[in-house]
Design an enzyme around this catalytic site. Sequence first.
Site, PDB file in Angstrom:
ATOM      1  N   HIS A 163       1.061  -8.984  -3.955  1.00 52.15           N
ATOM      2  CA  HIS A 163       1.728  -8.473  -2.753  1.00 52.15           C
ATOM      3  C   HIS A 163       3.253  -8.565  -2.796  1.00 52.15           C
ATOM      4  CE1 HIS A 163      -2.271  -9.107  -0.370  1.00 52.15           C
ATOM      5  NE2 HIS A 163      -2.434  -8.516  -1.529  1.00 52.15           N
ATOM      6  N   GLU A 266      -4.144   1.553   5.526  1.00 52.19           N
ATOM      7  CA  GLU A 266      -3.518   2.211   6.669  1.00 52.19           C
ATOM      8  C   GLU A 266      -2.414   3.182   6.275  1.00 52.19           C
ATOM      9  OE1 GLU A 266      -1.870  -0.786   9.210  1.00 52.19           O
ATOM     10  OE2 GLU A 266      -3.824  -1.642   9.723  1.00 52.19           O
ATOM     11  N   TYR A 276       3.163  -3.876  13.275  1.00 50.43           N
ATOM     12  CA  TYR A 276       2.008  -3.118  12.788  1.00 50.43           C
ATOM     13  C   TYR A 276       0.733  -3.974  12.665  1.00 50.43           C
ATOM     14  CZ  TYR A 276       5.058   0.700  12.924  1.00 50.43           C
ATOM     15  OH  TYR A 276       5.909   1.646  13.440  1.00 50.43           O
ATOM     16  N   TYR A 287     -12.103 -10.017   1.352  1.00 53.14           N
ATOM     17  CA  TYR A 287     -12.796  -9.619   0.123  1.00 53.14           C
ATOM     18  C   TYR A 287     -14.155 -10.322   0.043  1.00 53.14           C
ATOM     19  CZ  TYR A 287      -8.442  -7.499  -1.476  1.00 53.14           C
ATOM     20  OH  TYR A 287      -7.325  -6.720  -1.591  1.00 53.14           O
TER      21      TYR A 287
HETATM   22 CA    CA Z   1      -1.802  -2.438  10.858  1.00 49.87          CA
END
Ligand code: CA
Length: 394
Positions: A163, A266, A276, A287
């Site tokens: 990430h 998304e 968000y 997962y």
């Molecule tokens: Ca979101």
Amino acid sequence: MKPRTRLIFGTGVALLAGAALWMMRVPSGPVQPTGNVPAATGWRLQPVVSGLEHPWSLAWLPGGEMLVTERPGRLRVVREGVLHPRAVSGLPDTLGIGHGGLMDIIPHPRFAENRWIYFTYGHGTLEANSTRLARGRLSADLAALSEVEVLHTVSPLKAGPQHFGSRLLWLPDGTLLLALGDGGNPPIRLNGELMREQAQRLDSQLGKILRLREDGTIPADNPFVGRPGADPFVWTLGHRNIQGLARDPASGRLWASEHGSRGGDELNLVTPGANYGWPRATYSIEYTFGTISRANTLPGLTDPVVVWTPAQAPSGLQFYTGSAFPAWRGDLFSGALKRKEVRRIDLDADGRVLGQETIAIGERVRDVRQGPDGHLYVLTDEKNGRLLRIEPVN
Ligand SMILES: [Ca+2]
């Protein structure tokens, strides 16, 4: 017209207008996850270059040459469809682990004058690393970068190979957006909580879009400037791992794609200061199939416009303005690593999603960009990665 007649007439017009708006609007409530969609027609795939090692991003220079980053840390040049055998020299050492390495690249809006190239890369060690933003001046023969300076090191540092984000985008005011990831999946923790909680912390740059001036300093009009405890670089929050960022130059609408965990990828319409949701509200699950949040949506959080379940693993994102595909103008194109395709997202003039189509590539798609010729160019994320061109057929 008498006042009473005018009132009735006016009310009737307002009701009709309201009904028309209601019929046109996108249904509210939960976003419907998208699975399989129809195939797009009228295109063919043309190989351009092969032999790229896990290419990540591409950008065009004013002379028509292309720059391509390779995740292990090399910057390559493609000129008239031919890959130059030597990598550009002068790049910093990059941490090439997992999702990290040399990632996005974007020339300065006035590159022809100043030769600045901006790029992102993973930096540090497996135990303590971050995404960095740097720039360097590209020599006239495109062989070397010089005057390389680090403009930003994302904080806090994170552990592990996951990430890093990251995408770069210039806004018309000359500021730069830097889109990031949340730092990693469980069990990675920081200060006693899961790393993903960083996405909701205003004092952290993880799980954010940051906005910077071209020299790396803070724009005074960023949404959280002056708020106690907030990082002044933060522009939006609540993201898991943004991999695509695109702008519609006509409307100014900004779009970002991000990975969910299991499912729940998304597409978001991005506005400054908005949250968000990750990980408070999400359409994805762990997962390991556990629950991340019972909420898909919550007051004060901005819902996605599109949810992809099962996961697309979205990558590069392009808003199409070209002439090669007139029917595709004004639509979004999203690369997909997991589904090995490019997804066309059909938008209307107001940015509402009308539908989706798939453009099958058959290899993990890391980036999709519109070329100066109006064709779409695709990078495939493979050991022997390729540059492909999507061309129209009659
Ligand atoms: Ca979101």
